[in-house]
Design a protein around this motif. Structure first.
Motif: not given
Lengths: 413, 403
Positions: A317-319, A311, B390, B383, A327-328, B387-388, A324, A330-331, A340, B399
């Motif tokens: 990257d997602i950072e 991603f 990283n 997974k 990020r959620e 992903f969440l 959170i 997008i997930t 995924l 998380v």
């Protein structure tokens, strides 16, 4: 002067014909002969049927026989009929003008008048008369008169004042006619249901109408459709009756009837066009969705199908998203479609803030993933709200208030 | 007298009650319980994510990713006054054990240290990496290693505390324009004493020169090093001077091969920044270089001594929020001055979890019941977590907290 009572036909005739004439009428099986006694006339006896004779008698112009006087048409009725006639003429005239206008417009825009659609006309008018007005209905338009002028009911009763519609005296004949129709359908469905129970045919959920994805016409729209003013109580009644009908286990049989009074909530046109993926040199399929929006943010999202779950957003990257929730967001599409670890996502987001950008990327990602997923999943995504633009924007601050909703501090005194 | 049968019955009932209470506790939770033992001491053999070696000196690449347990007594000695990041420390309290993951950066540095020629100047290692990747944790691991190998530990748990939350500051009486942090200095000396208590008793650690604190207070040459430490703790006025003396002595002692010193400083880049919250008596805000406690620690990271190692970490969090430089590289964080001071050094990067490390971490969390949601333990759940977060260690912790 002779009088005859023709009992069979309940006609009593009292007449005197000519100067001293005598009649001898024979009655036999509905016939009677007209016989002139005067020797001056030597016409043969005519045999007529009763109805013909009655007609002849009626049509005889004779001042000495007082005819039942014609009822004069009241002024109100006259005015009403005149109004109806005027409206018809007016619409006819408007129509001819519109057709002429269409041809002129086609001429100006060098389009073919015969194949010109309303869409073409709208575009042409927008081009010729550009308007900065916000309200679409205030801008210049050229449409068929049926669409512009409110529809009026045709003459509701004839010259003698007899209304055409059986429910005329309810004042809302179309509305109550609709309710009656619904009830009739309901009764028929009940009969069918009884039949099915008797024959031991099983019911299944396919026989019941699915109302999700559509909603009842609004009060205003219903009023326009029925060309009658529907008040709140009547609208409630309408909804109750129709819902009752729709709840019937066999309501799918009357689907056409019910759907006439419902509008679809789904923008089917937009959802129908799922883009086909393009292919990179190495054979990887990819889809780009551009212009995904959320609040003030815009995002372009590219999805490559045979991927490893990478991603990238704005080359980070997602950072890139530190909280959170973003990020959620997008997930969510990736988990929902179970893709995924199987796709690579590259996104660029501009403007907006964290929530806006992540929301935009989520929408773009969902729209792009449609191409890699079957129809059932697309439908599920739609139901999950992934394929709908989030229209919520920041509410405007109002004058006299510190914020959008915040009011100045309330003081008791 | 309790008959055998009654005794058995009583015991049996106790057992029954115990079992019942366990079931009751399990039933009251909304998530289906998993049948893992609560404490790992009872299970033989050890699960794969735990290392048998609890001694850092014996850790190798075959232990990479595994968790090893730190004995509570060692933890008390080494980390009583800081060293393990607070969030992780709270976690250790929750888990009723102090376990740390053995990761590549620590193994690398330990490897270098095992093969260093200590006759040369003290090597400087600089730990850098994104936030939450394990710089402080690596340092804690290396502290344990140093402790085991009888290094004298000079440890600053988090240098920015001195400049952001000073306990008390006052103008330095002896040096003009400088500001003292007397209480912080005392606190550090207590920390030093606690960590090195077993070594300070060694007669080899004796002072190399006379130190005069005031007209009447002198520490003579040959006195045990502990005396300087005691002087600093007892006499707050001289605490910073004592630190200076102590660190100079350690340098000399290391040179003389009477001891080996391991300097571990977390958040080293704060020494070269521009701001602190410390003010002079005239309410003038001063940079760290005008604080007296800075110079001894900057001094000891120079390369003018041997028989030791210096491990330093640079972190963007060391700066004040507004001054964050949004980089994790040493050159950016140290600035020109700091980089020139520290150069040459060995940069060691700490990274997010690899796939194996992530897997082991999740297993550990499951073992410790940090994660009880069964979906989180499943393949898709992992997974999603990867992903969440990283695979960032700190993010993963956050998380999985609600799970």
């Amino acid at each position: 002067m002779a009088t005859t009572m023709l009992h069979k036909h309940r006609v009593s005739v009292l007449f005197s014909f000519g100067r001293s004439l005598y009649r001898r009428i024979n009655v036999s099986q509905g016939e009677f002969g007209l016989q002139q006694k005067c020797s001056a006339y030597s016409r043969p006896i005519n045999t007529l049927s009763a109805s013909e004779a009655v007609a002849e008698i009626k049509n005889m112009p004779d001042e000495s026989r007082p005819m039942p006087a014609k009822k004069p048409i009241s002024k109100a009725m006259k005015a009403y009929l005149l109004q109806a006639k005027n409206y018809d003429e007016f619409m006819k005239k408007q129509n001819t003008e519109f057709q002429i206008g269409r041809r002129h417009l086609a001429n100006i825009m060098s389009m073919d008048a015969d194949t010109m659609t309303q869409e073409d006309i709208d575009q042409a008018i927008e081009f010729l008369f550009p308007s900065g007005l916000y309200e679409p209905r205030a801008r210049p338009m050229m449409k068929s008169p049926e669409l512009i002028f409110p529809p009026k009911k045709a003459a509701e009763f004839d010259e003698s004042g007899r209304p055409y519609h059986s429910l005329f005296y309810t004042m809302n004949p179309n509305f109550y006619g609709l309710l009656q129709e619904a009830v009739t359908e309901y009764v028929n469905l009940n009969k069918e249901e009884d039949n099915m129970i008797r024959k031991r045919i099983s019911f299944n959920s396919d026989m019941k109408i699915i109302l999700s994805g559509s909603d009842w016409l609004s009060q205003e729209k219903l009023s326009n459709l029925l060309i009658e003013q529907i008040d709140d109580a009547q609208y409630e009644q309408f909804k109750n009756v129709m819902l009752r009908l729709a709840e019937h286990p066999l309501s799918n049989k009357v689907k056409d009837f019910i759907m006439k009074y419902r509008y679809s909530l789904v923008n089917e046109a937009a959802l129908a066009e799922i883009p086909k993926p393009s292919y990179e040199k190495d054979g990887r399929a990819y889809v780009t969705f551009k212009g995904a929006r959320r609040k003030n943010a815009y995002a372009d999202v590219t999805v490559h199908m045979p991927g490893t779950g990478k991603f990238l957003i704005n080359d980070c990257d997602i950072e890139y998203f530190q909280d959170i929730q973003s990020r959620e967001q997008i997930t969510f599409p990736l988990i929902f479609t179970a893709l995924l670890g199987k796709v690579d996502v590259t996104a660029t987001a501009i403007q907006g803030g964290t929530t806006g950008q992540s929301g935009a990327v989520r929408f773009g990602l969902a729209m792009a993933l449609r191409s890699f997923v079957d129809d059932k999943m697309v439908e599920r995504m739609r139901l999950a709200g992934l394929l709908q633009v989030d229209w919520r924007t920041r509410e405007r601050k109002k004058p006299g208030q510190p914020g959008a909703r915040r009011k100045p501090t309330w003081k008791a005194r | 007298m309790i008959g055998k049968s009654v005794f058995r019955a009583l015991n049996g009932r106790q057992e029954f009650v115990k079992r019942c209470s366990k079931i009751v506790i399990r039933a009251s939770s909304t998530v289906p319980q998993m049948s893992l033992p609560l404490s790992s001491e009872n299970s033989n053999p050890l699960p794969f994510f735990r290392s048998k070696q609890n001694s850092p000196s014996l850790h190798g690449s075959n232990n990479s990713g595994q968790f090893y347990t730190i004995d509570p007594s060692i933890k008390k000695q080494l980390f009583l006054y800081g060293g393990i990041p607070k969030t992780y420390d709270d976690l250790c309290k929750t888990f009723k054990e102090t376990c740390m993951m053995i990761r590549e950066p620590a193994l690398e540095i330990m490897d270098y240290m095992k093969s260093t020629n200590f006759n040369n100047a003290a090597t400087r290692y600089c730990l850098y990496g994104k936030i939450g990747t394990g710089k402080s944790m690596t340092m804690a691991h290396l502290l344990h290693y140093g402790f085991e190998n009888n290094f004298v530990i000079v440890h600053v748990p988090w240098a920015p505390y001195w400049y952001k939350f000073p306990k008390e500051y006052s103008d330095c009486p002896t040096k003009e324009g400088m500001v003292d942090l007397p209480l912080d200095a005392v606190a550090w000396l207590i920390h030093f004493k606690n960590q090195n208590s077993h070594l300070l008793a060694d007669p080899k650690l004796s002072v190399c020169q006379d130190w005069e604190w005031s007209k009447r207070e002198i520490t003579k040459k040959g006195a045990p090093l502990a005396e300087i430490v005691e002087m600093g703790i007892n006499r707050v006025k001289h605490s910073t001077n004592c630190i200076e003396a102590l660190l100079q002595e350690l340098k000399q002692l290391s040179d003389l091969k009477r001891c080996k010193t391991l300097v571990v400083i977390d958040g080293f880049n704060i020494f070269f920044s521009d701001k602190t919250k410390i003010k002079t008596a005239a309410f003038e805000k001063i940079p760290p270089k005008r604080v007296t406690i800075t110079s001894p620690f900057v001094d000891i990271t120079k390369q003018d001594w041997s028989n030791g190692a210096v491990i330093v970490s640079v972190d963007d969090l060391a700066f004040f929020r507004k001054d964050e430089r949004n980089t994790h590289y040493p050159r950016g964080l140290l600035g020109a001055e700091g980089f020139e001071h520290l150069d040459p050094f060995i940069p060691i990067e700490t990274k997010n979890y690899s796939e194996k490390e992530f897997h082991y971490c999740i297993e550990y969390f499951l073992d410790r019941r940090w994660i009880i949601n069964p979906h989180a333990a499943s393949e898709e759940g992992r997974k999603e977590l990867a992903f969440l977060s990283n695979c960032n260690p700190f993010n993963l912790l956050k998380v999985t907290a609600p799970l």
